[in-house]
Motif scaffolding. Structure first.
Motif, PDB file in Angstrom:
ATOM      1  N   PHE A   7      -7.237 -14.345 -13.810  1.00 38.67           N
ATOM      2  CA  PHE A   7      -6.590 -14.049 -12.543  1.00 38.67           C
ATOM      3  C   PHE A   7      -6.830 -12.611 -12.081  1.00 38.67           C
ATOM      4  CE2 PHE A   7      -3.079 -17.501 -12.730  1.00 38.67           C
ATOM      5  CZ  PHE A   7      -4.044 -18.452 -12.442  1.00 38.67           C
ATOM      6  N   LEU A   8      -7.233 -11.724 -12.987  1.00 38.38           N
ATOM      7  CA  LEU A   8      -7.470 -10.335 -12.617  1.00 38.38           C
ATOM      8  C   LEU A   8      -8.789 -10.168 -11.882  1.00 38.38           C
ATOM      9  CD1 LEU A   8      -6.317  -8.545 -15.888  1.00 38.38           C
ATOM     10  CD2 LEU A   8      -5.008  -8.862 -13.793  1.00 38.38           C
ATOM     11  N   ASN A   9      -9.611 -11.199 -11.849  1.00 37.46           N
ATOM     12  CA  ASN A   9     -10.938 -11.093 -11.249  1.00 37.46           C
ATOM     13  C   ASN A   9     -11.028 -11.763  -9.879  1.00 37.46           C
ATOM     14  OD1 ASN A   9     -12.048  -9.797 -13.543  1.00 37.46           O
ATOM     15  ND2 ASN A   9     -12.129 -11.762 -14.589  1.00 37.46           N
ATOM     16  N   ARG A  10      -9.935 -11.972  -9.240  1.00 37.06           N
ATOM     17  CA  ARG A  10      -9.941 -12.642  -7.941  1.00 37.06           C
ATOM     18  C   ARG A  10      -9.810 -11.599  -6.823  1.00 37.06           C
ATOM     19  NH1 ARG A  10      -5.948 -12.951 -10.985  1.00 37.06           N
ATOM     20  NH2 ARG A  10      -3.833 -12.403 -10.417  1.00 37.06           N
ATOM     21  N   TYR A  11     -10.543 -11.846  -5.732  1.00 39.61           N
ATOM     22  CA  TYR A  11     -10.520 -10.932  -4.597  1.00 39.61           C
ATOM     23  C   TYR A  11      -9.482 -11.393  -3.583  1.00 39.61           C
ATOM     24  CZ  TYR A  11     -14.865  -9.160  -6.544  1.00 39.61           C
ATOM     25  OH  TYR A  11     -15.803  -8.621  -7.383  1.00 39.61           O
ATOM     26  N   VAL A  18       1.385  -2.139  -2.879  1.00 44.37           N
ATOM     27  CA  VAL A  18       2.399  -2.130  -3.935  1.00 44.37           C
ATOM     28  C   VAL A  18       2.881  -0.703  -4.157  1.00 44.37           C
ATOM     29  CG1 VAL A  18       1.466  -4.150  -5.125  1.00 44.37           C
ATOM     30  CG2 VAL A  18       0.637  -1.871  -5.729  1.00 44.37           C
ATOM     31  N   GLU A  19       4.090  -0.605  -4.657  1.00 40.00           N
ATOM     32  CA  GLU A  19       4.634   0.712  -4.976  1.00 40.00           C
ATOM     33  C   GLU A  19       3.894   1.312  -6.169  1.00 40.00           C
ATOM     34  OE1 GLU A  19       8.752   0.160  -5.725  1.00 40.00           O
ATOM     35  OE2 GLU A  19       9.278  -0.170  -3.619  1.00 40.00           O
ATOM     36  N   GLN A  20       3.979   2.627  -6.283  1.00 36.64           N
ATOM     37  CA  GLN A  20       3.380   3.282  -7.430  1.00 36.64           C
ATOM     38  C   GLN A  20       4.137   2.878  -8.697  1.00 36.64           C
ATOM     39  OE1 GLN A  20       2.397   7.511  -6.908  1.00 36.64           O
ATOM     40  NE2 GLN A  20       2.977   7.318  -4.733  1.00 36.64           N
ATOM     41  N   PRO A  21       3.415   2.458  -9.741  1.00 33.11           N
ATOM     42  CA  PRO A  21       4.092   1.993 -10.958  1.00 33.11           C
ATOM     43  C   PRO A  21       4.869   3.116 -11.630  1.00 33.11           C
ATOM     44  CG  PRO A  21       1.742   2.243 -11.344  1.00 33.11           C
ATOM     45  CD  PRO A  21       1.947   2.426  -9.868  1.00 33.11           C
ATOM     46  N   LYS A  22       5.957   2.725 -12.285  1.00 37.33           N
ATOM     47  CA  LYS A  22       6.791   3.706 -12.975  1.00 37.33           C
ATOM     48  C   LYS A  22       5.987   4.400 -14.080  1.00 37.33           C
ATOM     49  CE  LYS A  22      11.107   1.223 -12.155  1.00 37.33           C
ATOM     50  NZ  LYS A  22      12.291   0.582 -12.780  1.00 37.33           N
ATOM     51  N   TYR A  34      -0.044   1.921  -2.982  1.00 34.06           N
ATOM     52  CA  TYR A  34      -1.425   1.552  -3.288  1.00 34.06           C
ATOM     53  C   TYR A  34      -1.813   0.301  -2.508  1.00 34.06           C
ATOM     54  CZ  TYR A  34      -1.528   4.759  -7.278  1.00 34.06           C
ATOM     55  OH  TYR A  34      -1.516   5.875  -8.066  1.00 34.06           O
ATOM     56  N   ARG A  35      -3.061   0.290  -2.044  1.00 33.08           N
ATOM     57  CA  ARG A  35      -3.605  -0.926  -1.439  1.00 33.08           C
ATOM     58  C   ARG A  35      -4.438  -1.655  -2.487  1.00 33.08           C
ATOM     59  NH1 ARG A  35      -7.982  -1.548   3.572  1.00 33.08           N
ATOM     60  NH2 ARG A  35      -8.125  -3.849   3.432  1.00 33.08           N
ATOM     61  N   LEU A  36      -4.177  -2.932  -2.656  1.00 36.30           N
ATOM     62  CA  LEU A  36      -4.863  -3.720  -3.678  1.00 36.30           C
ATOM     63  C   LEU A  36      -6.214  -4.200  -3.169  1.00 36.30           C
ATOM     64  CD1 LEU A  36      -1.979  -5.961  -5.108  1.00 36.30           C
ATOM     65  CD2 LEU A  36      -2.878  -3.838  -6.051  1.00 36.30           C
ATOM     66  N   LYS A  37      -7.246  -4.022  -3.999  1.00 36.13           N
ATOM     67  CA  LYS A  37      -8.565  -4.590  -3.730  1.00 36.13           C
ATOM     68  C   LYS A  37      -8.746  -5.926  -4.450  1.00 36.13           C
ATOM     69  CE  LYS A  37     -10.976  -0.219  -2.897  1.00 36.13           C
ATOM     70  NZ  LYS A  37     -12.109   0.653  -3.300  1.00 36.13           N
TER      71      LYS A  37
END
Length: 278
Positions: A7-11, A18-22, A34-37
Motif C-alpha cells: 500500500f505504500l507504493n500507490r500514487y 497531513v499534519e506534521q508527525p509528532k 505536508y502534501r502527500l505524493k
C-alpha cells in the motif's frame, strides 16, 4: 513482492495534506502541513488508490475482468430460454474429461452437469465462464515431488444445502501421498441433511471408504500403509464418529454411513480436526 508494504507504493490522483508527525515538527514552521505524493497507511483513500493502480496494471497487461458473482447458485431456471441440448452435453462431457487433470474445476463442472437434461441460457453462460477460466490458466499444473514420505492422508469437506433446487449437500475430498495430490472427488449426497454436522459426517464416511480402497490398491504395489488419517474441520462430526452410542442426533442417519465409526474405533482411520483456514 513485499505484500505488507504494498500500500505504500500507490500514487494519489487527488491532493492530500497531513499534519506534521509528532516528534518531527519543524519549529520554524509549526503550522505548516505536508502534501502527500504517495499514499500513507491510515489514509481512508489508501485501498482505493492501490486497487486503481493494480487494476490499471492488469488491464495494460492484457487481463480482462470475469463478471460472474462468487455467490451465484445455479437453479433449474424454469422460465429461462432453452438452448441446443447436443452442444451443451458435448461441452459438459469435455469438461468432465478435463476434471481428471484439472481438480479445481471439479465442483463447478459437477454443478453444471446436473442440468444436462434441461439446459437454459443461464447454464450455458456459466459453462462459458468455465471455458474462459481454463483458457486463462492453461499453463497451470500440479507439481509432484519425489519424497521418501509415502503416508496416505485425506481432507474432506461438505457444501451444506448447496443445491438450490432440492437443498441437498455436496461431499468433497482430496487425498495426498506425502506432499503429492493423487486423488479427489465431488459428489452430491443422496438425501438432504438436517444439519451441517450430518453433512460433514456423511462426507467423512465417503472419504474413509476412498482411503481404505486406496490402501488396498497400494498394497498390491507393495506399498504398505499403517494408520490412515482423515482431516475434517467440523468438530461435531468428529465427536459423532467417536461416540458408538446412537441417540436422537444420529439415529436418522443411514446405517451405511456409520462405517466411519468402526474405522475410528479400530484405529484404522483416525478423524482429526483441521482449522478452516488450512
Amino acid at each position: 513482492m513485499d505484500v505488507k508494504s504494498a500500500f505504500l507504493n500507490r500514487y494519489l490522483n487527488e491532493e492530500f495534506y497531513v499534519e506534521q508527525p509528532k516528534g518531527f515538527v519543524d519549529r520554524s514552521l509549526p503550522n505548516h502541513v505536508y502534501r502527500l505524493k504517495k499514499a500513507l497507511d491510515g489514509l481512508k483513500q489508501t485501498r482505493r488508490a492501490w486497487y486503481e493502480r493494480l487494476t490499471q496494471f492488469l488491464d495494460n497487461g492484457g487481463h480482462k475482468r470475469t463478471s460472474t458473482a462468487t455467490h451465484l447458485k445455479l437453479t433449474k431456471d424454469e422460465n429461462g430460454v432453452a438452448i441446443d441440448q447436443s452442444l451443451y452435453k458435448s461441452m459438459i462431457g469435455s469438461l468432465l474429461y478435463l476434471t481428471a487433470s484439472i481438480p479445481d474445476i471439479t465442483f463447478v463442472v459437477g454443478v453444471c452437469a446436473r442440468y444436462h437434461s434441461e439446459q437454459k441460457i443461464s447454464h450455458f453462460t456459466q459453462v462459458n465462464q468455465i471455458l474462459k477460466y481454463i483458457n486463462s490458466t492453461n499453463d497451470y499444473g500440479i507439481m509432484y515431488s519425489h519424497s521418501e514420505n509415502s503416508v496416505l492422508i485425506g481432507y474432506c469437506d461438505a457444501d451444506w444445502e448447496g443445491s438450490a433446487n432440492d437443498r441437498k449437500s455436496t461431499s468433497g475430498g482430496c487425498f495426498f501421498m506425502g506432499n503429492n495430490l493423487i486423488s479427489w472427488f465431488i459428489k452430491k449426497q443422496n438425501s438432504a441433511s438436517r444439519s451441517i454436522a450430518e453433512a460433514e459426517y456423511i462426507t467423512a464416511g465417503s472419504s474413509c471408504s476412498q482411503l481404505v480402497w486406496m490402501k488396498q490398491m497400494l498394497k498390491e504395489y507393495n506399498v504398505e500403509q499403517d494408520i490412515l488419517t482423515l482431516y475434517c474441520y467440523n468438530l461435531s462430526s468428529i465427536n459423532i464418529s467417536k461416540n458408538p452410542i446412537q441417540h436422537s442426533r444420529t439415529k436418522h442417519i443411514d446405517i451405511r454411513h456409520h462405517f466411519l465409526r468402526d474405522l475410528v474405533e479400530d484405529k484404522v482411520v483416525p478423524l482429526e480436526h483441521v482449522d478452516t483456514e488450512e
